[in-house]
Design a protein around this motif. Sequence first.
Motif, PDB file in Angstrom:
ATOM      1  N   ALA A  98       0.821  -1.211   0.000  1.00  0.00           N
ATOM      2  CA  ALA A  98       0.000   0.000   0.000  1.00  0.00           C
ATOM      3  C   ALA A  98       0.855   1.261   0.000  1.00  0.00           C
ATOM      4  CB  ALA A  98      -0.935  -0.009   1.214  1.00  0.00           C
ATOM      5  N   CYS A 100      -9.925   3.187   2.510  1.00  0.00           N
ATOM      6  CA  CYS A 100      -8.613   2.530   2.422  1.00  0.00           C
ATOM      7  C   CYS A 100      -7.825   2.735   3.709  1.00  0.00           C
ATOM      8  CB  CYS A 100      -7.814   3.080   1.246  1.00  0.00           C
ATOM      9  SG  CYS A 100      -8.488   2.676  -0.375  1.00  0.00           S
ATOM     10  N   ARG A 138      -6.440  -0.109   6.412  1.00  0.00           N
ATOM     11  CA  ARG A 138      -5.048  -0.171   6.865  1.00  0.00           C
ATOM     12  C   ARG A 138      -4.969  -0.184   8.379  1.00  0.00           C
ATOM     13  NH1 ARG A 138      -1.867   4.035   2.835  1.00  0.00           N
ATOM     14  NH2 ARG A 138      -2.502   3.037   0.889  1.00  0.00           N
ATOM     15  N   SER A 187      -7.892  -6.500  -1.559  1.00  0.00           N
ATOM     16  CA  SER A 187      -7.800  -6.426  -0.100  1.00  0.00           C
ATOM     17  C   SER A 187      -8.786  -7.388   0.548  1.00  0.00           C
ATOM     18  CB  SER A 187      -8.093  -5.000   0.385  1.00  0.00           C
ATOM     19  OG  SER A 187      -7.139  -4.102  -0.120  1.00  0.00           O
TER      20      SER A 187
END
Length: 175
Positions: free
Chosen positions: A25, A41, A45, A147
């Motif tokens: 990423a 996103c 994470r 993901s």
Amino acid sequence: MLKLATYRSLQVFLVIMTVIGMSFALFFLQRHLGLLPCPLCIFQRVGLIVMGSFALISAVFNPKSKGMRLLLWLGSLIGIGWSTAVAVRHVWLQHLPADLVPSCGPGLNYWIDTLPVLQVFKEVFAGSGECAEIAWTFIGLSIPEQSLILFSVLLLVHVLILWRILRPVTPSHTA
């Protein structure tokens, strides 16, 4: 084969997957391709980092207590469960018809600076136009779809870890 799937080795695997995921990423998507993460996103994470942190603690200290192992497993599960749920929402937003996609908002930094924490969560999960964009694909899969696959595999690893924690210890038989 089962020797490879010890409690500690599974935790090390989760840590390695966290490092790979975050490196991909940060270094490939952000630095190399120049893609900035959308709010969803970033939330994915965060969950991955939470999972990796609990897995690192488990791998380093390798607790013998079933209760401690379950507690660390639960923290790790919450992290990857969070990431998976956010990825599902993200994939759903990307597959909405164009006329149903929420409009772009002011951005996560603005929300954090101006809104209470619970309102920030509400705004992020409502999604925005930037979260519905598909900026890059690999083998036909968007970043959130990739993901989601990774997070699903990591959830399965958590099932294996739980089995390792709860299974009764049997004395080894020597021949």
